[in-house]
Design a protein around this motif. Structure first.
Motif, PDB file in Angstrom:
ATOM      1  N   VAL A 112       0.863  -1.174   0.000  1.00  8.73           N
ATOM      2  CA  VAL A 112       0.000   0.000   0.000  1.00  8.73           C
ATOM      3  C   VAL A 112       0.901   1.225   0.000  1.00  8.73           C
ATOM      4  O   VAL A 112       1.798   1.339   0.850  1.00  8.73           O
ATOM      5  CB  VAL A 112      -0.938   0.025   1.231  1.00  8.73           C
ATOM      6  N   ASP A 145      -7.299 -11.138  -1.867  1.00  6.90           N
ATOM      7  CA  ASP A 145      -8.147 -10.114  -1.231  1.00  6.90           C
ATOM      8  C   ASP A 145      -7.817  -9.981   0.252  1.00  6.90           C
ATOM      9  O   ASP A 145      -7.708  -8.869   0.778  1.00  6.90           O
ATOM     10  CB  ASP A 145      -9.629 -10.454  -1.386  1.00  6.90           C
ATOM     11  N   GLY A 187      -4.444  -8.320   0.701  1.00  6.66           N
ATOM     12  CA  GLY A 187      -4.586  -6.881   0.416  1.00  6.66           C
ATOM     13  C   GLY A 187      -5.211  -6.161   1.597  1.00  6.66           C
ATOM     14  O   GLY A 187      -4.764  -5.079   1.993  1.00  6.66           O
ATOM     15  N   GLU A 188      -6.231  -6.767   2.188  1.00  6.76           N
ATOM     16  CA  GLU A 188      -6.895  -6.156   3.343  1.00  6.76           C
ATOM     17  C   GLU A 188      -5.972  -6.137   4.561  1.00  6.76           C
ATOM     18  O   GLU A 188      -5.935  -5.158   5.311  1.00  6.76           O
ATOM     19  CB  GLU A 188      -8.194  -6.899   3.669  1.00  6.76           C
ATOM     20  N   ASN A 208      -3.651  -3.349   4.016  1.00  5.38           N
ATOM     21  CA  ASN A 208      -4.385  -2.097   4.179  1.00  5.38           C
ATOM     22  C   ASN A 208      -4.571  -1.759   5.665  1.00  5.38           C
ATOM     23  O   ASN A 208      -4.437  -0.603   6.068  1.00  5.38           O
ATOM     24  CB  ASN A 208      -5.740  -2.200   3.469  1.00  5.38           C
ATOM     25  N   CYS A 268      -2.303   9.941   2.966  1.00  5.16           N
ATOM     26  CA  CYS A 268      -3.355   9.177   2.305  1.00  5.16           C
ATOM     27  C   CYS A 268      -2.771   7.842   1.847  1.00  5.16           C
ATOM     28  O   CYS A 268      -1.566   7.699   1.692  1.00  5.16           O
ATOM     29  CB  CYS A 268      -3.970   9.951   1.143  1.00  5.16           C
ATOM     30  N   LEU A 269      -3.661   6.873   1.683  1.00  5.57           N
ATOM     31  CA  LEU A 269      -3.259   5.512   1.323  1.00  5.57           C
ATOM     32  C   LEU A 269      -3.740   5.171  -0.077  1.00  5.57           C
ATOM     33  O   LEU A 269      -4.843   5.538  -0.471  1.00  5.57           O
ATOM     34  CB  LEU A 269      -3.860   4.504   2.317  1.00  5.57           C
ATOM     35  N   SER A 270      -2.932   4.390  -0.798  1.00  2.00           N
ATOM     36  CA  SER A 270      -3.351   3.889  -2.105  1.00  2.00           C
ATOM     37  C   SER A 270      -4.204   2.638  -1.920  1.00  2.00           C
ATOM     38  O   SER A 270      -4.285   2.082  -0.824  1.00  2.00           O
ATOM     39  CB  SER A 270      -2.126   3.551  -2.967  1.00  2.00           C
ATOM     40  N   THR A 271      -4.775   2.186  -2.988  1.00  2.00           N
ATOM     41  CA  THR A 271      -5.442   0.890  -3.006  1.00  2.00           C
ATOM     42  C   THR A 271      -4.364  -0.185  -2.898  1.00  2.00           C
ATOM     43  O   THR A 271      -3.293  -0.052  -3.495  1.00  2.00           O
ATOM     44  CB  THR A 271      -6.207   0.722  -4.340  1.00  2.00           C
ATOM     45  N   PRO A 272      -4.611  -1.255  -2.138  1.00  2.52           N
ATOM     46  CA  PRO A 272      -3.591  -2.300  -2.015  1.00  2.52           C
ATOM     47  C   PRO A 272      -3.290  -2.970  -3.351  1.00  2.52           C
ATOM     48  O   PRO A 272      -4.178  -3.151  -4.187  1.00  2.52           O
ATOM     49  CB  PRO A 272      -4.230  -3.319  -1.060  1.00  2.52           C
ATOM     50  N   SER A 273      -2.035  -3.322  -3.536  1.00  2.00           N
ATOM     51  CA  SER A 273      -1.592  -4.133  -4.673  1.00  2.00           C
ATOM     52  C   SER A 273      -1.056  -5.442  -4.117  1.00  2.00           C
ATOM     53  O   SER A 273      -0.399  -5.447  -3.075  1.00  2.00           O
ATOM     54  CB  SER A 273      -0.475  -3.433  -5.451  1.00  2.00           C
TER      55      SER A 273
END
Length: 169
Positions: free
Chosen positions: A59, A101, A104-105, A108, A126-131
């Protein structure tokens, strides 16, 4: 000599960041994954960038504090953690979708905990979407002018890493 990071005018010791990461990972595993028998092994003996049969979640951090939070975990432990998190048996997990998933969570959640460290010091983060990446063999190289905090954890024979890479440190 202890390593420190200067981010957004705040100076944080590597050891303090590692302590926050250890607490966050242990809390996330205990409360969200229902696994409480992980042991931190900070500091890391030698750098690790090559992974075998693993899953890595990342993230990005942006704003006053830029960098990346990562978790690098063996596939078998990732599948066990996913099953526990979802209230399933490991053999009920079909394919890699649920595992990716869940990892990723998990990443996050850790990034959210790291964000709170900097937010408490008045920084906007701020945080990006997880990769998520996975594979039989791969390397993760972070191209950065900064430094990293890497905390190894063990659960039985499985070792996984939680990482915090900061720019401009």
């Amino acid at each position: 000599m202890p390593l420190s990071f200067t981010v957004g005018g705040a100076t944080l010791a590597e050891e303090d960041l590692a302590t926050h990461i250890v607490g966050a990972v242990k809390n996330i595993f205990a409360t969200m994954i229902f696994i409480s028998d992980i042991e931190d092994r900070y500091p890391l003996d030698k750098p690790v960038s090559h992974f075998t049969c693993s899953i890595s979640g990342m993230v990005g951090l942006g704003g006053d504090c830029t960098g990346m939070v990562g978790i690098h975990i063996p596939e078998e432990l990732a599948r066990e953690a996913t099953a526990s998190m979802l209230g399933m048996e490991m053999d009920e997990i079909e394919g890699d979708g649920d595992v990716h998933d869940a990892m990723g969570e998990l990443t996050n959640m850790l990034a959210g905990e790291v964000k709170m460290i900097f937010s408490a010091r008045g920084m906007s983060v701020c945080l990006s979407t997880p990769s998520v990446i996975s594979g039989r063999e791969y390397s993760v190289e972070v191209v950065s002018s900064g430094a990293a905090v890497v905390v190894p954890f063990d659960r039985g024979e499985h070792r996984f890493l939680a990482t915090l890479q900061l720019e401009g440190s």
